[in-house]
Design a protein around this motif. Structure first.
Motif, PDB file in Angstrom:
ATOM      1  N   ASP A 659       0.920  -1.241   0.104  1.00  0.00           N
ATOM      2  CA  ASP A 659      -0.026  -0.138   0.025  1.00  0.00           C
ATOM      3  C   ASP A 659       0.973   1.114  -0.125  1.00  0.00           C
ATOM      4  O   ASP A 659       1.810   1.390   1.027  1.00  0.00           O
ATOM      5  N   LEU A 660       0.869   1.988  -1.074  1.00  0.00           N
ATOM      6  CA  LEU A 660       1.636   3.099  -1.150  1.00  0.00           C
ATOM      7  C   LEU A 660       0.856   4.482  -1.243  1.00  0.00           C
ATOM      8  O   LEU A 660      -0.255   4.271  -1.985  1.00  0.00           O
ATOM      9  N   GLY A 661       1.385   5.516  -0.965  1.00  0.00           N
ATOM     10  CA  GLY A 661       0.829   6.887  -0.934  1.00  0.00           C
ATOM     11  C   GLY A 661       1.429   7.928  -1.068  1.00  0.00           C
ATOM     12  O   GLY A 661       2.488   7.740  -0.228  1.00  0.00           O
ATOM     13  N   TYR A 662       1.404   8.986  -1.580  1.00  0.00           N
ATOM     14  CA  TYR A 662       2.201  10.037  -1.951  1.00  0.00           C
ATOM     15  C   TYR A 662       0.863  11.364  -2.028  1.00  0.00           C
ATOM     16  O   TYR A 662       0.060  11.231  -3.001  1.00  0.00           O
ATOM     17  N   GLY A 663       1.423  12.442  -1.425  1.00  0.00           N
ATOM     18  CA  GLY A 663       0.578  13.686  -1.547  1.00  0.00           C
ATOM     19  C   GLY A 663       1.247  15.067  -1.651  1.00  0.00           C
ATOM     20  O   GLY A 663       2.386  14.822  -1.000  1.00  0.00           O
ATOM     21  N   ASP A 664       0.929  15.969  -2.265  1.00  0.00           N
ATOM     22  CA  ASP A 664       1.590  17.254  -2.169  1.00  0.00           C
ATOM     23  C   ASP A 664       0.384  18.566  -2.804  1.00  0.00           C
ATOM     24  O   ASP A 664      -0.580  18.009  -2.888  1.00  0.00           O
TER      25      ASP A 664
END
Length: 840
Positions: A659-664
């Motif tokens: 489970d991978l997540g990235y935010g900006d």
């Protein structure tokens, strides 16, 4: 070898008793005795006296004596003599046999009073109560059902001969399962009114264990290679789980078949098992198996010929033939070839197609010539698709998952796909969807396809029954149904309150808003959230949202979905309690209420074979969530989920998950410059500061204080890790960056903009008999990081442990115990973690 189901074993055990001749067949009928001479086995004291006739006579009337429960009409129904018949010794013997054959009587006697035929009987007693104790290997329900099938049940007529035969056959069945110490003691207790109580007391004992297996005659292959796939094995350290050291005649028979296949797959056409010896120790606890083998010579394939009606072009069928001239003979390749041809023809309507391999063996040349005879049979049309067992789910909900249509040609691929789609609905017990093909009477080219299902809990009702170590006792009312009123629609209404949360929500989803499978749904919710009680940074929020959900199927396994909505989030922070970075973010925006136009676009591929407990297949999901221009904060979040189930064996399933997540943020950062006003002048803002574009723009008489910048993913959208649904063994949400508030040394979890979480989990699906429970061993890993530049492999946390998942009557229960293998000095550990809730 697949184990025979308990029910089938029981039927086999009782088969002899079911077909055993009744007591009448064991007696020799003497015509003279029939006319008044009592058989030595008859209880003469209970028989009414009747004169013995000296010659044949014509029956003027018939009288039946000795009846208690059985009506005279029943006797007349089976008696092959009527008033007006002339009878002699042979007719009397025939009549006695007929009455014995009914099984109602222990003794039958015929006499004469004038021209009246007197039939005197002694009824067999009725079974008042039937009990079985001590049985574990065979369930009582199955055992009593099997006994009932042969007439040995409460209210039925008691037959001691049948009881004795059942006892003997059950003993044999326990012996076949390796339990040679079994003791079965039937007890019959006489009661008044010609009744009896029957009790079967079973002492199963322990199964004999295989201490040694010896193969004699295997010169080419090592014994370890030959027995590697056997279900029978010598006692070893895994026998407590596999139970492979328990001797069973059925298992040994299957192992002999595997041994035969092993040699035939390697060209040994003349292989044979010459002898099988099974020895048992005097105490009946240890077994010793010895098999004598003859390997023979290796045979080559001299030719392969395809014959019969191939239906399709012969060239296309020949491409499926895996057996080639010059190869070493292999029965496995021959079976794969046959199955491939049968499957291909089955997909175009030939449901009963057969491929008959005809080998011609030349023992002098050590060769085998193979002819593959294709017999397609009639092309079959599906007349009807029938559903059974769906007490709640409507036929329409199941029918729209069908890929095999009525009136279309039979297709095995379409039927298999329909079965998988039903299993993935989540409305039925795991593995309970069964498909049967039934020929239509009177026609050779039509069949009915019948789907048998067993429905499971598809909704939940929670009222004050929720608990987790994170939230404590949850006072809540939640009603959710994944199959609302059997329509397949998903409806959820919730009112929840616990130490950190108040939440009210409503959601609705129609997975078939259109016949093409387009789904449409709505979400409404309002929430008050106190993060200080949630193992995260200390602030509170009040939020509400309205969303619309749309799903579009692209292929059988692929779906594209979109979410569009409006939400409002009010944040309350407390200087001195809330970490400074969060307070500064709020001050930089000069806003405590965030309005967002939010959208999400996602793609998912789901090839799992079951919704509740999959054993094979893959689930992938990629989603992009973003706020639209005009929102208080403009940001995006990218998520990727991957889960694949690998069936290692019947008893082992490996799940690999990540489970991978990235935010900006995107667009211009929010910048706010603070200038301190001079004493004596009125403040320009409640905080005593005024905003300017740059330090040089501070108002006359004021001095530059600081510049705050709101950038990156908003703190209230951060990813978190740790806990029962993430990295087990660590407290919920506590992994990742931490920060303290001004004047405090307590480090509060902040979450992060980057999430990396994964797991390797081995499930043991056959460890419990119940499909509602399963146990697993796992290794979890992962963490969250502030941003991409902060990601370091050395900061990954790792834990290992065991878990139990159980869909209990009170709701789903999850319990895990984990040992952290890699941890930090400040990590908060929680080895035992569990949650449960109520369900119906």
């Amino acid at each position: 070898m697949t184990r025979t189901p308990t029910r089938r074993l029981l039927v086999l055990a009782l088969a002899t008793a079911a077909t055993a001749p009744a007591a009448w067949a064991q007696q020799t009928v003497d015509p003279q005795a029939a006319f008044g001479i009592t058989p030595s086995s008859a209880p003469t004291a209970d028989l009414a006296p009747a004169a013995r006739p000296d010659a044949a006579f014509t029956v003027s009337d018939i009288r039946v004596d000795g009846l208690q429960r059985i009506g005279a009409g029943t006797v007349f129904t089976y008696l092959p003599i009527e008033r007006g018949d002339s009878i002699d010794a042979s007719r009397v013997a025939q009549a006695i046999r007929a009455l014995y054959k009914t099984g109602f009587f222990e003794d039958v006697r015929m006499g004469r009073q004038g021209d009246i035929l007197v039939v005197t009987v002694v009824e067999r007693p009725a079974i008042n109560k039937l009990t079985v104790t001590g049985n574990k290997d065979i369930k009582s329900e199955e055992l009593l059902k099997g006994l009932s099938d042969i007439g040995l049940s409460e209210g039925q007529t008691f037959d001691r001969l049948s009881l004795d035969r059942v006892t003997q056959e059950l003993t044999k069945q326990y012996n076949n399962r390796g339990k040679y110490n079994v003791e079965i003691a039937p007890t019959v207790t006489k009661l008044d009114r010609n009744r009896v109580d029957v009790a079967l007391a079973i002492k199963e004992g322990k199964a004999a264990k295989i201490r040694h297996i010896n193969l004699i005659g295997n010169e080419t292959f090592e014994q370890e290679d030959l027995t590697d796939s056997w279900e029978s094995a010598e006692s070893n350290w895994l026998s407590w789980y596999r139970r492979d050291d328990q001797y069973s005649r059925e298992k040994l028979s299957g192992d002999m078949e595997k041994l035969n296949n092993y040699y035939l797959d390697r060209g040994y056409v003349d292989f044979s098992v010459d002898s099988t010896q099974v020895a048992i120790s005097p105490d009946k606890r240890d077994m010793f198996l010895t098999m004598g083998l003859t390997e023979g010579e290796i045979y080559k394939v001299s030719s392969v010929e395809l014959t019969g009606d191939t239906v399709l072009p012969k060239e296309s069928i020949e491409r499926m033939v895996m057996v080639k001239e010059g190869q070493t003979f292999s029965r496995a390749l021959l079976e794969l070839t046959s199955n491939a041809i049968v499957a291909t023809l089955g997909n175009i309507g030939y449901a009963f197609a057969q491929v008959n391999p005809i080998p011609e063996i030349d023992r002098e040349k050590r060769t085998v010539a193979i002819k593959l005879q294709v017999v397609p049979g009639p092309r079959v049309n599906v007349r009807r698709v029938v559903f059974k067992g769906n007490t709640r789910t409507s036929d329409e909900v199941m029918r729209r998952e069908m890929r095999q249509f009525e009136g279309a040609w039979y297709s095995q691929v379409a039927i298999d796909r329909s079965k998988v789609r039903l299993q993935r609905l989540g409305f039925f017990e795991p593995g309970s969807v069964d498909v049967q093909t039934e020929p239509v009477a009177g026609t050779a080219d039509q069949v009915d396809v019948v789907f048998n299902v067993k429905e499971t809990t598809s909704g939940s009702f929670v009222f004050g029954l929720g608990y987790s170590q994170l939230s404590g006792v949850t006072t809540s009312i939640q009603l959710s149904q994944n199959n609302f009123l059997g329509s397949g629609n998903r409806v959820s209404v919730e009112a929840q309150r616990n130490v950190y949360l108040q939440r009210y929500s409503f959601s609705f989803l129609n997975p078939y808003f259109t016949d093409g499978g387009l789904s449409l749904g709505y979400n409404l919710w309002w929430r008050e959230f106190d993060n200080s009680e949630f193992n995260t940074a200390q602030y509170s929020s009040t939020s509400a949202a309205a969303q619309m959900v749309l799903g579009i199927p692209i292929t059988e396994s692929d779906t594209v979905s979109a979410v569009v909505g409006l939400d409002r989030n009010q944040i309350n922070t407390y200087r001195g309690s809330t970490p400074d970075s969060i307070v500064d973010y709020i001050d930089a925006l000069d806003a405590r209420t965030f309005h967002s136009w939010r959208s999400e676009l996602a793609w998912a591929r789901d090839t799992r074979n079951d919704y509740l407990q999959p054993t094979r297949g893959t689930l992938q999901r990629v989603s992009l969530e973003t706020t639209l221009p005009g929102s208080t904060v403009q940001f995006y979040k990218l998520n990727y989920e991957f889960s694949k189930y690998w069936p290692i064996s019947r008893a082992l399933v490996l799940n690999t998950r990540i489970d991978l997540g990235y935010g900006d943020s995107y667009g211009a950062d929010a910048v706010r410059v603070f200038c301190q006003t001079n004493p004596g002048q009125p403040p320009t803002s409640p905080s005593g500061a005024q905003m300017a574009a740059a330090p040089a723009d501070c108002a006359p008489g004021s001095t530059y204080d600081k510049t705050l910048v709101a950038t990156g993913l908003p703190f209230f959208e951060n990813f978190y890790a740790g806990g029962a649904r993430s990295v087990r063994g660590f407290r919920d949400n506590t992994l990742g960056p931490r920060e303290s508030a001004s004047g405090s040394t307590y480090l509060q979890p902040l979450g992060g903009a980057v999430k990396t979480v994964g797991s390797l989990e081995m499930f043991f699906p056959t460890l419990f008999d119940s499909p509602a429970a399963r146990i697993s061993a796992f290794v979890d890993f992962g963490n969250v990081f502030k941003d991409v530049d902060s990601v370091e492999a050395s900061e990954m946390r790792v834990s290992s442990g065991i878990a139990l998942m159980w869909r209990a009557p009170v709701g789903p229960i999850s319990i895990s115990y984990a040992f952290p293998l890699r941890k930090g000095d400040d990590d908060e550990l929680e080895r035992l973690q569990f949650t449960f809730g109520g369900a119906f």
